[in-house]
Design a protein around this motif. Structure first.
Motif, PDB file in Angstrom:
ATOM      1  N   GLY A  84       0.844  -1.449  -0.014  1.00  0.00           N
ATOM      2  CA  GLY A  84      -0.147   0.131  -0.072  1.00  0.00           C
ATOM      3  C   GLY A  84       0.439   1.331  -0.146  1.00  0.00           C
ATOM      4  O   GLY A  84       1.998   0.976  -0.093  1.00  0.00           O
ATOM      5  N   THR A  85       0.127   2.408   0.622  1.00  0.00           N
ATOM      6  CA  THR A  85       0.804   3.800   0.586  1.00  0.00           C
ATOM      7  C   THR A  85       0.019   4.326   2.043  1.00  0.00           C
ATOM      8  O   THR A  85      -0.568   4.511   2.544  1.00  0.00           O
ATOM      9  CB  THR A  85       0.154   4.783  -0.695  1.00  0.00           C
ATOM     10  OG1 THR A  85      -0.543   4.548  -0.754  1.00  0.00           O
ATOM     11  CG2 THR A  85       0.548   4.014  -2.004  1.00  0.00           C
ATOM     12  N   LEU A  86       0.609   5.520   1.556  1.00  0.00           N
ATOM     13  CA  LEU A  86       0.264   6.406   2.989  1.00  0.00           C
ATOM     14  C   LEU A  86      -0.164   7.002   2.769  1.00  0.00           C
ATOM     15  O   LEU A  86      -1.275   7.034   0.951  1.00  0.00           O
ATOM     16  CB  LEU A  86       1.881   7.618   3.253  1.00  0.00           C
ATOM     17  CG  LEU A  86       2.912   7.009   4.069  1.00  0.00           C
ATOM     18  CD1 LEU A  86       3.767   8.421   3.905  1.00  0.00           C
ATOM     19  CD2 LEU A  86       2.739   6.815   5.385  1.00  0.00           C
ATOM     20  N   PRO A  87      -1.983   7.481   3.210  1.00  0.00           N
ATOM     21  CA  PRO A  87      -3.208   7.957   3.217  1.00  0.00           C
ATOM     22  C   PRO A  87      -3.373   9.289   2.506  1.00  0.00           C
ATOM     23  O   PRO A  87      -1.888  10.234   2.123  1.00  0.00           O
ATOM     24  CB  PRO A  87      -3.128   8.177   4.324  1.00  0.00           C
ATOM     25  CG  PRO A  87      -2.535   7.352   5.687  1.00  0.00           C
ATOM     26  CD  PRO A  87      -1.974   7.496   5.176  1.00  0.00           C
ATOM     27  N   GLY A  88      -3.166   9.049   1.349  1.00  0.00           N
ATOM     28  CA  GLY A  88      -3.261  10.765  -0.027  1.00  0.00           C
ATOM     29  C   GLY A  88      -2.264  10.239  -0.639  1.00  0.00           C
ATOM     30  O   GLY A  88      -2.285  10.812  -2.177  1.00  0.00           O
ATOM     31  N   ASP A  89      -1.648   9.192  -1.001  1.00  0.00           N
ATOM     32  CA  ASP A  89      -0.318   8.816  -2.269  1.00  0.00           C
ATOM     33  C   ASP A  89      -1.411   7.891  -2.938  1.00  0.00           C
ATOM     34  O   ASP A  89      -2.052   7.393  -2.579  1.00  0.00           O
ATOM     35  CB  ASP A  89       0.514   8.375  -1.542  1.00  0.00           C
ATOM     36  CG  ASP A  89       1.708   9.577  -1.051  1.00  0.00           C
ATOM     37  OD1 ASP A  89       0.797  10.531  -0.356  1.00  0.00           O
ATOM     38  OD2 ASP A  89       2.856   9.034  -0.154  1.00  0.00           O
ATOM     39  N   ASP A  90      -0.684   8.152  -4.040  1.00  0.00           N
ATOM     40  CA  ASP A  90      -0.870   6.545  -5.272  1.00  0.00           C
ATOM     41  C   ASP A  90      -0.003   5.749  -5.183  1.00  0.00           C
ATOM     42  O   ASP A  90      -0.593   4.158  -5.821  1.00  0.00           O
ATOM     43  CB  ASP A  90      -1.679   7.417  -6.234  1.00  0.00           C
ATOM     44  CG  ASP A  90      -0.489   8.110  -6.274  1.00  0.00           C
ATOM     45  OD1 ASP A  90       0.803   7.726  -6.677  1.00  0.00           O
ATOM     46  OD2 ASP A  90      -1.179   9.872  -7.369  1.00  0.00           O
ATOM     47  N   SER A 117       3.750   3.149  -4.990  1.00  0.00           N
ATOM     48  CA  SER A 117       4.883   3.205  -3.471  1.00  0.00           C
ATOM     49  C   SER A 117       5.813   2.019  -3.765  1.00  0.00           C
ATOM     50  O   SER A 117       5.359   1.175  -4.890  1.00  0.00           O
ATOM     51  CB  SER A 117       4.484   2.498  -2.434  1.00  0.00           C
ATOM     52  OG  SER A 117       3.212   1.251  -2.330  1.00  0.00           O
ATOM     53  N   SER A 154       6.267   6.673  -0.381  1.00  0.00           N
ATOM     54  CA  SER A 154       5.168   6.558  -0.434  1.00  0.00           C
ATOM     55  C   SER A 154       5.336   7.750  -1.967  1.00  0.00           C
ATOM     56  O   SER A 154       5.587   8.489  -1.007  1.00  0.00           O
ATOM     57  CB  SER A 154       4.456   6.134   0.173  1.00  0.00           C
ATOM     58  OG  SER A 154       2.973   6.748   0.010  1.00  0.00           O
ATOM     59  N   VAL A 186       3.050  10.079  -4.483  1.00  0.00           N
ATOM     60  CA  VAL A 186       1.987  10.752  -4.821  1.00  0.00           C
ATOM     61  C   VAL A 186       2.366  12.231  -6.224  1.00  0.00           C
ATOM     62  O   VAL A 186       3.489  12.260  -6.117  1.00  0.00           O
ATOM     63  CB  VAL A 186       1.675  11.347  -3.538  1.00  0.00           C
ATOM     64  CG1 VAL A 186       2.616  12.604  -2.991  1.00  0.00           C
ATOM     65  CG2 VAL A 186       0.039  12.466  -3.769  1.00  0.00           C
ATOM     66  N   GLN A 201       2.784  -3.718   7.839  1.00  0.00           N
ATOM     67  CA  GLN A 201       2.152  -2.774   8.388  1.00  0.00           C
ATOM     68  C   GLN A 201       3.965  -1.667   7.531  1.00  0.00           C
ATOM     69  O   GLN A 201       4.393  -1.251   8.361  1.00  0.00           O
ATOM     70  CB  GLN A 201       2.247  -2.836   9.753  1.00  0.00           C
ATOM     71  CG  GLN A 201       1.282  -3.659  10.406  1.00  0.00           C
ATOM     72  CD  GLN A 201      -0.017  -3.395   9.495  1.00  0.00           C
ATOM     73  OE1 GLN A 201      -1.339  -2.113   9.438  1.00  0.00           O
ATOM     74  NE2 GLN A 201      -0.254  -4.308   9.026  1.00  0.00           N
ATOM     75  N   HIS A 215       2.374  -0.390  -7.030  1.00  0.00           N
ATOM     76  CA  HIS A 215       2.776  -0.608  -5.813  1.00  0.00           C
ATOM     77  C   HIS A 215       4.130  -1.331  -5.061  1.00  0.00           C
ATOM     78  O   HIS A 215       4.215  -2.455  -5.698  1.00  0.00           O
ATOM     79  CB  HIS A 215       1.278  -1.230  -4.683  1.00  0.00           C
ATOM     80  CG  HIS A 215       0.392   0.148  -4.273  1.00  0.00           C
ATOM     81  ND1 HIS A 215      -0.467  -0.241  -3.972  1.00  0.00           N
ATOM     82  CD2 HIS A 215       0.070   0.772  -4.993  1.00  0.00           C
ATOM     83  CE1 HIS A 215      -2.097   0.408  -4.121  1.00  0.00           C
ATOM     84  NE2 HIS A 215      -1.303   1.763  -5.010  1.00  0.00           N
TER      85      HIS A 215
END
Length: 384
Positions: A41-47, A49, A64, A66, A83, A377
């Motif tokens: 995944g990514t950090l919140p708001g990023d698209d 990684s 991460s 964006v 995580q 990702h």
């Protein structure tokens, strides 16, 4: 299967052979059934990684991302279960984390409004800005030893590009350049922190070089040739290429004592080195049989094997202590085992591409994979 290129041959060889491609489970240590990928995944708001390094405990560091190209990068760490955690960027909002040691300490840099500042993150993710001597600037960390020594590159007060080392006690040292020259680059460090491998300028040519036990920068043999030690392992072994001024490119490895060991390359065409593993396996690619570029592996004795690619070409990017190599074949992350089997790794749901570019000795493979939205990702697979 992999095609053995006999040692000592110095002529073009045919690599036409039947490839045995494994698709099922095989027991034993030479090959394992891959599981995954796990989407990191990514950090919140990023698209998007990507993983840039993984330690033997399976803790990973990377970015991460964006925005449109060039994307804004945020340094992150994933624990062994996947995580994600944002790493602090003191003095800035962007940065990169480039390496992590087996104690969980990582190194990279933060981008401020005016320059790059080297940073070390401890095992809990707390950041320490590496203090620079007056006038030094635009410093980027690239590797860290098990003893906490950080190496990288900076601009000197007179705007020369030099390698540097930063000790755990806070002392930063300019690694300098060869006599009469102005440029050097530190690219890797041994686990014990005593050997730094890299390159330097000499007579307008790139030269493989290293720093040992805090001593001055020295050239790696042979003299009078263009060379580069672009990769090194945690034991201080370096690998790269060298070339006569008017001759072909030769693959090479330098042991911990700096002794040159040429690697088998029976072709007049170019070759590139991408990784040297903990026990001395080396992987790369080159034009053994043009027009395709062949993925290849050298064993610790320097003997060459072409990895199975069905004559289509492939990318191999990393190798572990057992000689298991990873990369990409036909747009899919792929692992090549020592017994000659080639296995393509799983993909994300709806995704069409993946690439593997890190592997640990216990079989964690890190890379990237596209998702159904076409975003790339960070992912990992496990070789059970």
């Amino acid at each position: 299967m992999r095609n053995r290129v006999p040692a000592g041959r110095r002529r073009m060889v045919s690599l036409v052979a039947a490839a045995v491609v494994a698709t099922g489970a095989v027991t034993g240590t030479a090959q394992a059934t891959p599981a995954g990928p796990v989407d990191l995944g990514t950090l919140p708001g990023d698209d998007e990684s990507t993983v840039l390094a993984v330690n033997q405990s399976g803790v990973m560091v990377g970015l991460s991302l964006v925005g449109p190209t060039p994307k804004r990068s945020h340094p992150v760490r994933w624990d062994a279960s996947g995580q994600i955690m944002a790493l602090p960027t003191p003095g800035g909002t962007e940065g990169q984390v480039r390496d992590i040691n087996d104690l969980g300490v990582s190194a990279g840099y933060v981008l401020t409004a005016t320059t790059a500042v080297p940073v070390r993150w401890d095992a809990a993710g707390q950041a320490t800005t590496l203090q620079l001597p007056p006038g030094y600037h635009n410093a980027t960390s690239s590797a860290i030893s098990e003893t906490g020594v950080v190496v990288g590159n900076w601009l000197t007060p007179d705007e020369q590009f030099h390698g540097f080392r930063w000790d755990p006690n806070g002392v930063a040292t300019d690694l300098g350049a060869l006599p009469g020259e102005t440029w050097s680059m530190a690219e890797g460090i041994s686990d014990d922190g005593t050997i730094i491998a890299g390159s330097a300028n000499r007579a307008a040519a790139n030269q493989a070089a290293r720093w040992t036990n805090g001593g001055p920068l020295t050239e790696l043999a042979p003299q009078g040739k263009t060379s580069g030690a672009s990769r090194s392992n945690k034991d201080g072994v370096a690998a790269g290429t060298l070339r006569e001024i008017s001759g072909p490119t030769i693959a090479a490895k330098w042991d911990r004592d700096g002794v040159l060991h040429p690697l088998e390359w029976p072709s007049p065409h170019p070759v590139w080195i991408y990784d040297v593993g903990p026990t001395g396996y080396v992987v790369g690619s080159g034009y053994l049989n043009p027009p395709s570029r062949s993925p290849v592996i050298w064993d610790p004795d320097g003997d060459l094997t072409a990895l199975a690619d069905d004559g289509l070409g492939a990318d191999v990017e990393a190798v572990n202590a057992q000689g298991t190599a990873v990369g990409m074949f036909r747009s899919k992350a792929t692992v090549w085992f020592q017994n000659g089997a080639r296995v393509q790794l799983g993909a994300l749901p709806g995704g069409t591409r993946s690439r593997a570019y890190r592997i640990t000795d216990n079989g964690r493979v890190a890379g990237t994979a596209s998702n159904a939205a076409g975003q790339s990702h960070a992912v990992y697979w496990t070789l059970d």
